[in-house]
Design an enzyme around this catalytic site. Structure first.
Site, PDB file in Angstrom:
ATOM      1  CG  HIS A 238       3.264  -8.804   8.629  1.00 28.11           C
ATOM      2  ND1 HIS A 238       1.996  -8.308   8.823  1.00 28.11           N
ATOM      3  CD2 HIS A 238       3.753  -8.179   7.537  1.00 28.11           C
ATOM      4  CE1 HIS A 238       1.728  -7.419   7.872  1.00 28.11           C
ATOM      5  NE2 HIS A 238       2.788  -7.312   7.088  1.00 28.11           N
TER       6      HIS A 238
ATOM      7  CG  ASN B 282       5.154  -1.876   6.121  1.00 31.33           C
ATOM      8  OD1 ASN B 282       6.030  -1.033   6.178  1.00 31.33           O
ATOM      9  ND2 ASN B 282       5.067  -2.737   5.122  1.00 31.33           N
TER      10      ASN B 282
HETATM   11  P1  AMP Z   1       2.463  -5.490   4.663  1.00 31.15           P
HETATM   12  O1  AMP Z   1       2.344  -4.531   3.518  1.00 31.15           O
HETATM   13  O2  AMP Z   1       3.555  -5.145   5.615  1.00 31.15           O
HETATM   14  O3  AMP Z   1       1.134  -5.741   5.335  1.00 31.15           O
HETATM   15  O4  AMP Z   1       2.944  -6.842   4.004  1.00 31.15           O
HETATM   16  C1  AMP Z   1       2.132  -7.944   3.761  1.00 31.15           C
HETATM   17  C2  AMP Z   1       3.008  -8.977   3.126  1.00 31.15           C
HETATM   18  O5  AMP Z   1       2.334 -10.215   3.175  1.00 31.15           O
HETATM   19  C3  AMP Z   1       3.334  -8.699   1.655  1.00 31.15           C
HETATM   20  O6  AMP Z   1       4.742  -8.643   1.503  1.00 31.15           O
HETATM   21  C4  AMP Z   1       2.705  -9.876   0.927  1.00 31.15           C
HETATM   22  O7  AMP Z   1       3.480 -10.312  -0.163  1.00 31.15           O
HETATM   23  C5  AMP Z   1       2.627 -10.931   2.018  1.00 31.15           C
HETATM   24  N1  AMP Z   1       1.567 -11.908   1.863  1.00 31.15           N
HETATM   25  C6  AMP Z   1       0.269 -11.690   1.590  1.00 31.15           C
HETATM   26  N2  AMP Z   1      -0.416 -12.844   1.568  1.00 31.15           N
HETATM   27  C7  AMP Z   1       0.481 -13.830   1.833  1.00 31.15           C
HETATM   28  C8  AMP Z   1       0.406 -15.255   1.931  1.00 31.15           C
HETATM   29  N3  AMP Z   1      -0.740 -15.907   1.774  1.00 31.15           N
HETATM   30  N4  AMP Z   1       1.531 -15.937   2.224  1.00 31.15           N
HETATM   31  C9  AMP Z   1       2.703 -15.298   2.386  1.00 31.15           C
HETATM   32  N5  AMP Z   1       2.841 -13.961   2.304  1.00 31.15           N
HETATM   33  C10 AMP Z   1       1.752 -13.234   2.017  1.00 31.15           C
END
Ligand code: AMP
Ligand code: ZN
Length: 139
Positions: free
Chosen positions: A100, A87
């Site tokens: 990511h 994203n």
């Molecule tokens: P996005 O919407 O592409 O920014 O995805 C962010 C992702 O990060 C989501 O799938 C969340 O579940 C994940 N996320 C948020 N905080 C953490 C964390 N502390 N450790 C692991 N994953 C996380």
């Protein structure tokens, strides 16, 4: 490192993460709210918000780890396939402003869709419009 970035904090070891792989320039850890068992994130170790902010070395580190790890993720949860995606920007659903890549294991009949399902209504573009867009991207 950005002080208020959750992924920089995981890279720094300041907050816990289920880390599954690490290289000089990239880190992979399990997503805390997985869409499927094995849902893994691959991030550059340096703070970069958008894909276009990565330099060549950072980009290589992320994509090398991503392609190395993908088959291991698939095998670890006995998945049938993977959806891999980024994203890139808020309007695309990016919530954490640190690049990511998601590796999402997929299973026959899991009820999910292909990556083609992420956009809204399909545009109707004629040949001239497609040529124009291609020329603009080409620069
Ligand atoms: P996005 O919407 O592409 O920014 O995805 C962010 C992702 O990060 C989501 O799938 C969340 O579940 C994940 N996320 C948020 N905080 C953490 C964390 N502390 N450790 C692991 N994953 C996380
Ligand atoms: Zn960060």
């Amino acid at each position: 490192m950005s002080d208020d970035c959750i992924f920089c904090s995981i890279v720094a070891g300041d907050i816990p993460g289920r880390i599954v792989a690490e290289t000089d320039g990239a880190l992979a850890f399990l997503d805390a709210n997985p869409l499927a068992p094995g849902h893994t994130l691959v991030v550059p170790t340096s703070h970069c918000q958008r894909l276009a902010d990565l330099d060549a070395e950072e980009s290589r580190a992320v994509f090398d780890l991503l392609s190395d790890l993908a088959p291991d993720v698939e095998a670890a949860v006995d998945a049938d396939a993977l959806t891999v995606g980024i994203n890139d920007g808020e309007a695309a659903g990016q919530e954490v402003p640190h690049v990511h890549a998601h590796i999402i294991p997929r299973f026959e009949g899991d009820g999910g869709g292909p990556i083609h399902a992420v956009a809204g209504e399909r545009p109707h573009l004629d040949d001239e419009e497609l040529d124009d867009i291609a020329a603009r991207i080409e620069g």
